[in-house]
Scaffold this motif. Structure first.
Motif, short mmCIF file in Angstrom:
data_model
loop_
_atom_site.label_atom_id
_atom_site.label_comp_id
_atom_site.label_asym_id
_atom_site.label_seq_id
_atom_site.Cartn_x
_atom_site.Cartn_y
_atom_site.Cartn_z
N ARG A 110 0.82 -1.21 0.00
CA ARG A 110 0.00 0.00 0.00
C ARG A 110 0.86 1.26 0.00
NH1 ARG A 110 -1.81 -0.08 4.83
NH2 ARG A 110 -0.57 1.69 5.54
N THR A 111 1.92 1.23 0.81
CA THR A 111 2.76 2.42 0.94
C THR A 111 3.54 2.68 -0.34
OG1 THR A 111 2.99 1.91 3.30
CG2 THR A 111 4.49 3.55 2.38
N VAL A 112 4.04 1.63 -0.99
CA VAL A 112 4.81 1.85 -2.21
C VAL A 112 3.94 2.39 -3.33
CG1 VAL A 112 4.60 -0.43 -3.33
CG2 VAL A 112 6.73 0.86 -3.54
N ARG A 113 2.64 2.02 -3.32
CA ARG A 113 1.71 2.59 -4.30
C ARG A 113 1.50 4.08 -4.03
NH1 ARG A 113 1.70 -0.28 -8.83
NH2 ARG A 113 1.14 -2.47 -8.50
N GLU A 114 1.46 4.44 -2.76
CA GLU A 114 1.32 5.86 -2.42
C GLU A 114 2.53 6.65 -2.93
OE1 GLU A 114 0.92 5.95 1.78
OE2 GLU A 114 -1.10 5.06 1.81
N VAL A 115 3.71 6.07 -2.75
CA VAL A 115 4.92 6.73 -3.23
C VAL A 115 4.90 6.83 -4.75
CG1 VAL A 115 7.44 6.55 -3.39
CG2 VAL A 115 6.28 6.01 -1.24
N GLU A 116 4.51 5.74 -5.42
CA GLU A 116 4.47 5.72 -6.88
C GLU A 116 3.54 6.80 -7.41
OE1 GLU A 116 3.92 2.32 -10.34
OE2 GLU A 116 2.59 2.31 -8.59
N ASN A 117 2.37 6.92 -6.82
CA ASN A 117 1.40 7.92 -7.27
C ASN A 117 1.92 9.34 -7.05
OD1 ASN A 117 -0.39 5.91 -8.05
ND2 ASN A 117 -1.47 5.90 -6.07
N SER B 250 8.44 13.88 2.90
CA SER B 250 7.65 12.78 3.45
C SER B 250 7.58 11.62 2.46
CB SER B 250 6.24 13.27 3.79
OG SER B 250 5.59 13.79 2.62
N VAL B 251 7.53 11.95 1.15
CA VAL B 251 7.50 10.90 0.13
C VAL B 251 8.84 10.17 0.09
CG1 VAL B 251 7.25 10.45 -2.34
CG2 VAL B 251 5.78 12.15 -1.23
N ARG B 252 9.92 10.92 0.17
CA ARG B 252 11.25 10.31 0.18
C ARG B 252 11.43 9.41 1.40
NH1 ARG B 252 14.90 12.64 -3.20
NH2 ARG B 252 16.64 12.10 -1.83
N VAL C 58 11.89 3.91 3.70
CA VAL C 58 11.44 2.94 4.71
C VAL C 58 10.90 1.68 4.04
CG1 VAL C 58 9.76 2.54 6.54
CG2 VAL C 58 11.04 4.68 6.46
N VAL C 59 10.18 1.84 2.93
CA VAL C 59 9.69 0.65 2.21
C VAL C 59 10.87 -0.20 1.76
CG1 VAL C 59 8.55 -0.14 0.12
CG2 VAL C 59 7.51 1.67 1.48
N ARG D 78 12.02 7.55 -12.37
CA ARG D 78 11.36 8.83 -12.69
C ARG D 78 12.07 10.00 -12.02
NH1 ARG D 78 4.87 7.50 -12.04
NH2 ARG D 78 4.72 5.93 -13.71
N ASP D 79 12.64 9.75 -10.86
CA ASP D 79 13.39 10.78 -10.14
C ASP D 79 14.68 10.15 -9.64
OD1 ASP D 79 12.51 13.45 -7.92
OD2 ASP D 79 14.48 12.58 -8.24
N SER D 80 15.78 10.40 -10.35
CA SER D 80 17.04 9.71 -10.06
C SER D 80 17.58 10.00 -8.67
CB SER D 80 18.09 10.08 -11.12
OG SER D 80 18.31 11.48 -11.12
N THR D 81 17.13 11.09 -8.04
CA THR D 81 17.63 11.39 -6.69
C THR D 81 17.20 10.35 -5.68
OG1 THR D 81 15.71 12.77 -6.14
CG2 THR D 81 17.59 13.86 -7.20
N LEU D 82 16.16 9.58 -6.01
CA LEU D 82 15.69 8.55 -5.08
C LEU D 82 16.66 7.38 -4.99
CD1 LEU D 82 11.88 8.51 -6.02
CD2 LEU D 82 12.90 9.42 -3.94
N PHE D 83 17.50 7.20 -6.04
CA PHE D 83 18.42 6.07 -6.03
C PHE D 83 19.39 6.16 -4.85
CE2 PHE D 83 17.41 5.48 -10.63
CZ PHE D 83 17.07 4.13 -10.57
N THR D 84 19.74 7.36 -4.44
CA THR D 84 20.67 7.50 -3.31
C THR D 84 20.10 6.92 -2.02
OG1 THR D 84 19.81 9.71 -2.80
CG2 THR D 84 21.67 9.58 -4.32
N LEU D 85 18.76 6.89 -1.93
CA LEU D 85 18.12 6.35 -0.73
C LEU D 85 18.17 4.83 -0.70
CD1 LEU D 85 14.97 8.67 -0.63
CD2 LEU D 85 17.09 8.92 0.68
N LEU D 86 18.46 4.21 -1.86
CA LEU D 86 18.54 2.75 -1.92
C LEU D 86 19.91 2.23 -1.51
CD1 LEU D 86 16.64 2.11 -5.28
CD2 LEU D 86 15.76 1.82 -2.96
N ASP D 87 20.88 3.13 -1.44
CA ASP D 87 22.23 2.71 -1.07
C ASP D 87 22.22 2.15 0.35
OD1 ASP D 87 25.28 3.25 -2.03
OD2 ASP D 87 25.09 3.27 0.15
N GLU D 88 22.95 1.05 0.54
CA GLU D 88 22.94 0.42 1.86
C GLU D 88 23.57 1.30 2.94
OE1 GLU D 88 25.49 -3.02 2.19
OE2 GLU D 88 26.56 -2.43 0.39
N HIS D 89 24.34 2.32 2.52
CA HIS D 89 24.97 3.20 3.48
C HIS D 89 24.24 4.54 3.60
CE1 HIS D 89 27.99 0.20 3.40
NE2 HIS D 89 28.50 0.55 2.24
#
Length: 715
Positions: free
Chosen positions: A36-43, A53-55, A60-61, A103-114
């Motif tokens: 549910r939360t990832v759909r909220e982020v996607e939208n 808050s979206v980031r 967290v997801v 869609r927004d490349s800045t989000l990739f930094t949040l996927l980094d394990e560090h």
């Protein structure tokens, strides 16, 4: 505590320490909450909203999805069907995360394990776990450690390194002189200085110096002699003399072919900078160990492969490649190095990359512990192109940090008496940086020092599945040769009975094997050489790409079409323009390919067939060529080199011959070189027969069989 106690009776503990309620159905647990939360982020991202808050939800997801995947894999109460179903649902969540980040490349930094986890993210994580009926684990208190570097779960410490630490209980250095003193800006206080420093290299006028002052060997020859059998060229001796005189930081940017490896090793010897850490690309790490054995034979070297099981913890020179640095950065930082060399230093230009962060961390640790260590960055890339890419290199050397110049550089800038507002500041600033240790020589500048033509072997290690398969096939070929030899010995009915190895019979057996190329019992030497060529094709092409980026045009030679294809695929991926000369081309198309390479400055590489392009071509617009596969004769190799080394060539020519270590490739290279000497003497009238391809094949098989028999005798 009461609430937690009530939950415990109706929960089971997952693999990650969370307690999970036993609830039937797919709409229970953490996965529906994540979906549910990832759909909220996607939208939200789809509508262009990437608020904090979206980031936070996005991060967290990702964190909880990773934790849940680990739990599902480790949960022994799940059957295979249920486990596969839940992993599939998690894969769906991961796919949405990836497409959303696209869609927004800045989000990739949040996927980094560090990536840093904010306090709001921690709160949201607890809330989502509670909504899913899970008990959030208590946050462990973390100790803040100075110079801490994010590490991965793959961190290792080789056993021999532990032995060294135990054998050297007083290795820990004195930290009183650890940190470099940051010079205080006076007149330049408040000025942004890094940008002007970078631009100072772009504004350099004609004739501006590109090399620091180096000792004059005529007035101060020093005592820097190469080991027996080797020659130290004058331009190399100058840098070594500078290190002996006390200079400790170098950006050595000589063109390829001018012996940067030897200079670095001898500089370390002159500065007594052992133990020495050397960080290199994978393609050259074996060559570094080989060069260390030649130039500093009294200093044992060790190469780190994989998890480092074979590392010699007591070695003076430790060679590690960028690709495995993340596993070893922990113990390397505490090893007690007094010097560090970074080869192909443009590999660290992206400061956000893990390899750059690890290199900078190690440099900081070494500077802190050794006070005045020898630090050397080696690269052939011209400094006037994309100078800002060199910020990480200057940080590695301790000249700057991410904001301001440090130490000697700041003092030199203050002494100019100018600010970036003054036009004269830029040439003065540029010279201040160069004086810190930039050394840049071109082949044409030191042409008198180096041979007009030379062949430089570049050993590479085939440590993948293809390499293991080739070595297995070579062992099978050796076993087949030994079997033939034993059978011949058992059935011989005449001749003397010899002790040890019958050298004449060895040559006869090798001749039988060479002639019996249709054998069905195993791979013959021809097929093996082709497989070796295929296995090292990517490594050879990678090195050619590095050369093209560093010095301009490069000629790439190969025997087989599939090796040429592999090279061209890599050049395509690197965005490197090339042309190709093959045997199946029309005369018109062949000439178009040649003209394009010769005349178009954007075309950096020509990929040539040894047989189709070995004669009749003039490619002297280049002075470097790569021999990806070995020829069967020295004559064929020489013909290829002569496409570049011709009358009118203004620069010394270097042919980089790629050799696969621990394979028959090395034996064939030795035979070719030995036969080349015989051929030269024959042409000089010494009466020797000129070597043929048959000689090379036979001698390679003789060497293979002889080695196998000697190993058996020694066992």
């Amino acid at each position: 505590m009461a609430r937690g106690g009530q939950r415990q009776s109706g929960a089971r503990r997952g693999g990650n320490g969370q307690r999970r309620r036993v609830r039937p159905g797919d709409n229970e647990g953490i996965i529906p909450v994540l979906a549910r939360t990832v759909r909220e982020v996607e939208n939200a991202v789809g509508k262009g909203s990437v608020m904090p808050s979206v980031r936070t939800k996005f991060q967290v997801v990702a964190l909880l999805a990773r934790d849940e995947r680990t739990r599902v894999k480790q949960d022994n109460t799940l059957n295979d069907s249920r486990r596969a179903e839940q992993l599939k649902r998690l894969d769906g969540i991961a796919t949405i995360l990836a497409t959303t980040a696209a869609r927004d490349s800045t989000l990739f930094t949040l996927l980094d394990e560090h990536a840093e986890i904010s306090e709001s993210a921690k709160i949201l994580k607890r809330e989502m776990l509670e909504e899913a009926g899970l008990e959030a684990p208590e946050e462990a208190e973390t100790e803040v450690v100075e110079d801490a570097l994010p590490t991965t779960q793959r961190q290792v410490v080789p056993q021999s390194v532990i032995s060294r630490q135990l054998a050297n209980p007083f290795l820990v250095p004195d930290f009183t002189h650890a940190r470099q003193v940051r010079a205080k800006a006076r007149r330049l206080s408040g000025w942004e200085l890094l940008g002007p420093l970078f631009r100072s290299f772009e504004y350099a006028g004609p004739g501006a110096a590109a090399c620091m002052p180096l000792p004059d060997l005529e007035t101060d020859p020093g005592a820097f002699k190469a080991p027996d059998g080797l020659e130290l060229m004058p331009h190399q001796a100058q840098l070594v003399a500078s290190a002996a005189a006390g200079h400790r930081t170098f950006l050595l940017a000589d063109e390829p072919g001018l012996g940067k490896t030897a200079q670095a090793l001898l500089a370390a010897q002159a500065a007594d900078a052992f133990p020495l850490l050397v960080v290199v690309p994978n393609v050259v790490k074996t060559n570094w160990a080989r060069e260390a054995g030649l130039w500093t034979p009294q200093r044992p070297a060790t190469v780190i492969h994989g998890d480092g099981h074979g590392v010699d913890g007591f070695a003076d020179i430790v060679v590690v490649n960028y690709e495995v640095l993340d596993r070893h950065v922990g113990w390397l930082g505490d090893f007690g190095f007094r010097g560090m060399v970074v080869d192909e230093a443009h590999f660290i230009k992206n400061k956000q990359s893990q390899r750059s962060q690890h290199v900078l961390h190690l440099s900081e640790k070494i500077r802190a512990r050794a006070g005045a260590p020898l630090l050397m960055a080696l690269t052939g890339t011209p400094l006037i192109n994309d100078i800002e890419d060199f910020q990480a290199i200057w940080e590695f050397l301790g000249w700057i940090n991410d904001k301001v110049p440090l130490g000697d550089l700041m003092e030199a800038l203050e002494e100019t008496g100018m600010t970036p507002q003054d036009p004269g500041f830029y040439p003065a600033a540029r010279q201040s940086v160069i004086d810190l240790g930039i050394v840049r020589r071109r082949k044409v500048d030191v042409a008198a020092d180096i041979p007009a033509r030379r062949v430089a072997d570049l050993p590479v290690e085939l440590d993948d599945e293809a390499g293991r398969s080739i070595r297995a096939a070579e062992r099978e070929l050796a076993r087949r040769l030994v079997h033939r030899y034993d059978s011949a010995m058992a059935t011989r009915s005449s001749g003397p009975v010899l002790e040890g190895i019958d050298r004449e019979l060895v040559r006869r057996v090798a001749g039988w094997e060479r002639e019996d190329s249709s054998t069905k019992t195993g791979e013959n030497v021809f097929g093996m050489l082709r497989r070796i060529g295929q296995a090292k094709a990517g490594l050879a092409a990678d090195y050619a790409a590095q050369l093209a980026r560093s010095v301009g045009k490069v000629v790439f030679f190969a025997k087989h079409v599939d090796v040429m294809d592999t090279a061209e695929e890599l050049f395509d991926k690197r965005g490197l323009r090339y042309t190709s000369i093959r045997g199946d081309q029309s005369t018109k198309h062949r000439q178009e390919q040649i003209d394009s390479f010769v005349n178009d400055p954007e075309v950096k590489v020509v990929v040539c067939s040894l047989t189709a392009a070995g004669v009749g071509l003039n490619l002297q617009v280049a002075s470097n060529l790569v021999l990806a596969e070995l020829s069967w004769t020295d004559a064929e190799q020489t013909q290829a080199i002569d496409r570049v080394h011709r009358i009118g060539q203004a620069e010394p020519v270097t042919a980089w011959r790629i050799i696969a270590t621990q394979t028959i490739d090395t034996r064939i290279a030795e035979v070719i070189d030995r036969k080349a000497g015989l051929a030269a003497r024959a042409l000089d009238g010494a009466g020797e027969d000129v070597a043929t391809s048959v000689d090379v094949q036979l001698e390679a098989l003789v060497a293979l069989l002889t080695d196998a028999l000697e190993e058996r005798a020694a066992a």
